[in-house]
Design an enzyme around this catalytic site. Structure first.
Site, PDB file in Angstrom:
ATOM      1  N   SER A 166      50.936  46.620  52.395  1.00 27.63           N
ATOM      2  CA  SER A 166      50.131  45.758  51.538  1.00 27.63           C
ATOM      3  C   SER A 166      49.780  44.468  52.280  1.00 27.63           C
ATOM      4  O   SER A 166      49.110  44.507  53.304  1.00 27.63           O
ATOM      5  CB  SER A 166      50.869  45.497  50.217  1.00 27.63           C
ATOM      6  OG  SER A 166      50.028  44.901  49.258  1.00 27.63           O
ATOM      7  N   ASP A 260      43.740  53.000  44.143  1.00 31.08           N
ATOM      8  CA  ASP A 260      44.048  51.653  44.621  1.00 31.08           C
ATOM      9  C   ASP A 260      42.734  51.034  45.077  1.00 31.08           C
ATOM     10  O   ASP A 260      42.021  51.627  45.894  1.00 31.08           O
ATOM     11  CB  ASP A 260      45.041  51.751  45.786  1.00 31.08           C
ATOM     12  CG  ASP A 260      45.434  50.408  46.373  1.00 31.08           C
ATOM     13  OD1 ASP A 260      44.790  49.386  46.079  1.00 31.08           O
ATOM     14  OD2 ASP A 260      46.408  50.377  47.157  1.00 31.08           O
ATOM     15  N   HIS A 290      48.976  51.871  44.330  1.00 28.25           N
ATOM     16  CA  HIS A 290      49.530  50.817  45.173  1.00 28.25           C
ATOM     17  C   HIS A 290      51.016  50.638  44.860  1.00 28.25           C
ATOM     18  O   HIS A 290      51.435  50.734  43.709  1.00 28.25           O
ATOM     19  CB  HIS A 290      48.779  49.507  44.911  1.00 28.25           C
ATOM     20  CG  HIS A 290      48.975  48.476  45.969  1.00 28.25           C
ATOM     21  ND1 HIS A 290      48.240  48.471  47.136  1.00 28.25           N
ATOM     22  CD2 HIS A 290      49.816  47.419  46.052  1.00 28.25           C
ATOM     23  CE1 HIS A 290      48.615  47.447  47.884  1.00 28.25           C
ATOM     24  NE2 HIS A 290      49.579  46.789  47.254  1.00 28.25           N
TER      25      HIS A 290
END
Length: 323
Positions: A166, A260, A290
């Site tokens: 991320s 996502d 995610h």
């Protein structure tokens, strides 16, 4: 985090698109870290997030040892945690940058993930507790990520692999681009559902703007919190996809989740590297969201995806290109 309540009637197009086990995980995350908490003060968000991470922590595999330390820089110390397999020499070192939107996370929040990467590959893993926003705006997190790489390059003779999840994927990519001509440049990089500053008119940004656990509004929030006044979006240390040169990058594997908004970033980054003559592979894991790494103990799809990620890290760290 996203605004999908646990009521099945409010799950929209994702109601049947995601497996029941994944919905159980999403509901559990939202029970700890509910969507409305993004409006809370950052210290409160961190407290709740850290409790959630502790609740999901899986412990460490047998044989993994760890030690905490400090990387001294001219500006400030950077806390680190090193993971090794007891009694087994490592063939490579993974520099790991945790996720959390540049606002959340620390050495504990992703401790079990780092330990499992260590156990699954046999490599040393070094996790960096980089500075967080809003107390420390860009380029603080990038500066710490770069300093971490330079410290590993100076103190270890092992091949270096960059890995980030991320927000950490953003940092790993930015460090790879900044150090591509370093004498100890990375042997490879693994980016896990990274946010790379891509075009928000792209496919996934539109199709999955309201995805569970990360919405487009969340992406915008975390970008604003991280940004210094006048932050240019074309700064490649802020948005790696805005770089004008993608040549000379190490072999790269990008893994994203289908549901996502950030997934298109992985596709675009692969395309830029391939166009520049490099090696890159993008894999979009179907019917996942995610943060799926944290779902690996209870969601078969997530466990299988994490297994592939660990195998890819192992191959990159051995200097192999598995595709």
């Amino acid at each position: 985090m996203a605004s999908n309540p646990s009521d099945p009637a409010n799950r929209g197009k994702y109601a049947d698109r995601l497996d029941p086990e994944l919905w159980d995980y999403i509901d559990k995350v939202n029970s700890w870290y509910p969507p409305e908490i993004v409006a809370a003060p950052i210290p409160e968000q961190r407290t709740v997030y850290n409790r959630m991470c502790a609740a999901f922590h899986q412990g460490r595999p047998e044989g993994v040892t760890s030690s905490d330390g400090i990387v001294a820089t001219a500006a400030h110390p950077i806390p680190i945690r090193r993971y090794r397999m007891a009694g087994k020499p490592a063939a490579a070192v993974v520099v790991y940058y945790h996720g959390g939107g540049f606002v959340l996370g620390d050495l504990d929040s992703h401790d079990d993930i780092c330990a499992e990467i260590c156990a699954g590959t046999g490599f040393e893993v070094v996790s960096a507790d980089y500075r967080l926003a809003p107390e420390h705006l860009h380029p603080a997190s990038f500066d710490d990520a770069l300093a971490m790489f330079e410290w590993v390059a100076a103190t270890s003779t092992l091949p270096i692999l960059l890995c980030g999840e991320s927000a950490g994927g953003n940092l790993a990519a930015a460090v790879a681009q900044a150090t591509r001509r370093h004498p100890r440049h990375a042997l490879g990089q693994m980016l896990i559902y990274p946010g790379l500053g891509g075009d928000e008119s792209g496919r996934s940004y539109i199709e999955h703007a309201e995805a569970p656990l990360l919405t487009l509004a969340d992406v915008d929030f975390y970008r604003r919190v991280r940004s210094a006044p006048g932050q240019p979006l074309d700064d490649p240390t802020f948005s790696p996809l805005r770089d004008g040169d993608f040549s000379g990058l190490p072999p790269t594997i990008i893994v994203t989740a289908e549901c996502d908004p950030l997934s298109s970033d992985g596709e675009s980054y692969r395309d830029r590297i391939l166009a520049a003559g490099g090696q890159a592979r993008w894999r979009e894991e179907p019917r996942l969201v995610h943060s799926f790494l944290r779902a690996r103990p209870t969601v078969p799809r997530a466990a299988e995806a994490f297994g592939r990620i660990v195998a890819d890290i192992g191959a990159l760290g051995r200097g192999e290109w598995p595709y």
